[in-house]
Design an enzyme around this catalytic site. Sequence first.
Site, mmCIF file in Angstrom:
data_model
loop_
_atom_site.group_PDB
_atom_site.id
_atom_site.type_symbol
_atom_site.label_atom_id
_atom_site.label_comp_id
_atom_site.label_asym_id
_atom_site.label_seq_id
_atom_site.Cartn_x
_atom_site.Cartn_y
_atom_site.Cartn_z
ATOM 1 C CG ASP A 1 29.251 -83.179 67.779
ATOM 2 O OD1 ASP A 1 28.280 -83.947 67.827
ATOM 3 O OD2 ASP A 1 30.029 -82.979 68.732
ATOM 4 C CE LYS B 1 29.478 -89.944 68.778
ATOM 5 N NZ LYS B 1 30.977 -89.914 68.808
ATOM 6 C CD GLN C 1 28.480 -91.966 72.525
ATOM 7 O OE1 GLN C 1 28.259 -93.015 71.920
ATOM 8 N NE2 GLN C 1 29.483 -91.177 72.210
ATOM 9 N N GLY D 1 29.091 -84.505 74.280
ATOM 10 C CA GLY D 1 27.944 -83.802 73.719
ATOM 11 C C GLY D 1 28.370 -82.359 73.473
ATOM 12 C CB ALA D 2 28.219 -80.272 70.414
HETATM 13 O O1 MRU Z 1 31.106 -88.187 70.951
HETATM 14 P P1 MRU Z 1 29.956 -87.510 71.645
HETATM 15 O O2 MRU Z 1 29.226 -88.404 72.585
HETATM 16 O O3 MRU Z 1 30.377 -86.201 72.268
HETATM 17 O O4 MRU Z 1 28.970 -87.158 70.475
HETATM 18 C C1 MRU Z 1 27.786 -86.484 70.752
HETATM 19 C C2 MRU Z 1 26.928 -86.337 69.582
HETATM 20 O O5 MRU Z 1 27.254 -86.739 68.492
HETATM 21 C C3 MRU Z 1 25.673 -85.580 69.767
HETATM 22 O O6 MRU Z 1 24.724 -86.054 68.882
HETATM 23 C C4 MRU Z 1 25.978 -84.114 69.490
HETATM 24 O O7 MRU Z 1 26.965 -83.628 70.353
HETATM 25 C C5 MRU Z 1 24.841 -83.211 69.510
HETATM 26 S S1 MRU Z 1 23.707 -83.415 70.836
HETATM 27 C C6 MRU Z 1 23.843 -82.256 71.941
#
Ligand code: MRU
Length: 368
Positions: free
Chosen positions: A257, A268, A216, A68-69
């Site tokens: 992200d 994602k 996720q 999560g970013a």
């Molecule tokens: O690969 P991940 O699980 O880190 O991807 C996360 C996402 O795509 C979230 O939607 C994104 O980080 C924003 S939510 C805080």
Amino acid sequence: MINFARNYRWRPRGRLFLPIKMRTILWDYDKHEVQMIDQRRLPARLEIVAFRSHQDIAAAIQNMIVRGAPAIGAAAAFGLALAARESKASDAAALLSDLETAAQTLRASRPTAVNLAWAVGRILRIAYSVTGSIEDVRRAILIEAQRLADDDVEVNKRMAEHGVSLIADGDTVIHHCNTGSLATVDYGTALGVIRMAHEQGKRVHVLVDETRPRLQGARLTAWELEQYGIPYEIISDNMAGHFLRRGQAQKVFFGADCIAANGDVANKIGTYMLALAAHDNSVPTYAVAPTSTIDLSLAHGGLIPIEERDPGEVLDIEFQGERVTPQGARARNPAFDVTPNRLITAIVTENGIVRPPFDKNLRTLFTG
Ligand code: MRU
């Protein structure tokens, strides 16, 4: 890396247990270590892992113990606090050089989330600004990393306060990936908006995209919604179009992200197809992200680096106890896709809700 079980206080809720006070990531001031929830283990086990080196933090980001970013941004910030402690430098110049090396390792751990580079940049700026001793630099870095983590929680709540107006009583919302407390230090981005709507007494139902290949949605978002008592159903990603076409979902929410200057959103993998289906059915589609996710130096989404992950994440799945794919099968695994700005109704930030034209209106977030 040390594995250990923590004595959190638990409050039973149905068959699950709610940790009363817990962040996704924190600095332990007694042990001088970073502690995180191991997100690979949920929902089966709530396990806390501890880290004492920046290399282990980089590995944890890469293998998605933390994801999560905003959460990986905070992890990298604390990673630099560890790097400052690890350094054997005897003067400030040598310490800064060690920090630059650590920053490179941390930045390379996941390339798409702009929050990672943003957090590393914020900590390095502080390190360069300190004029005192090496100990002063170490102290200033830890203070700034803690501030960054605390800010994240506050920023998420501000985003939720803005975004909550977009959810009406009785809405069914499709949500992609995990954007909740687990994807941030606490509270969440898109899921934070949904959570606040629920806390305000709005009846909101969530259709949770399972979010292949790492699931996720099915694993983490569903687990969080259980904790909050928000009604939900898990759908496989390819069902979203069906519910949108039937008028059974009124809004689509996801995080980001990286957001380019023109409002193209990297998120994602699967977000683009979801936004297309929503647009075709005139269902409003919202990206929720802090301003630290916006990169004005990227003119459009085509310039956002897209992480390619191990094909094993796609291939190594089982159905009813049997491996699904033939031995020797190959796969592609881009972790993110880019949703063009024309498919996005609005972007919710901590400074307000931004609507098209995004190229003009995103810029004003930074210029006032
Ligand atoms: O690969 P991940 O699980 O880190 O991807 C996360 C996402 O795509 C979230 O939607 C994104 O980080 C924003 S939510 C805080």
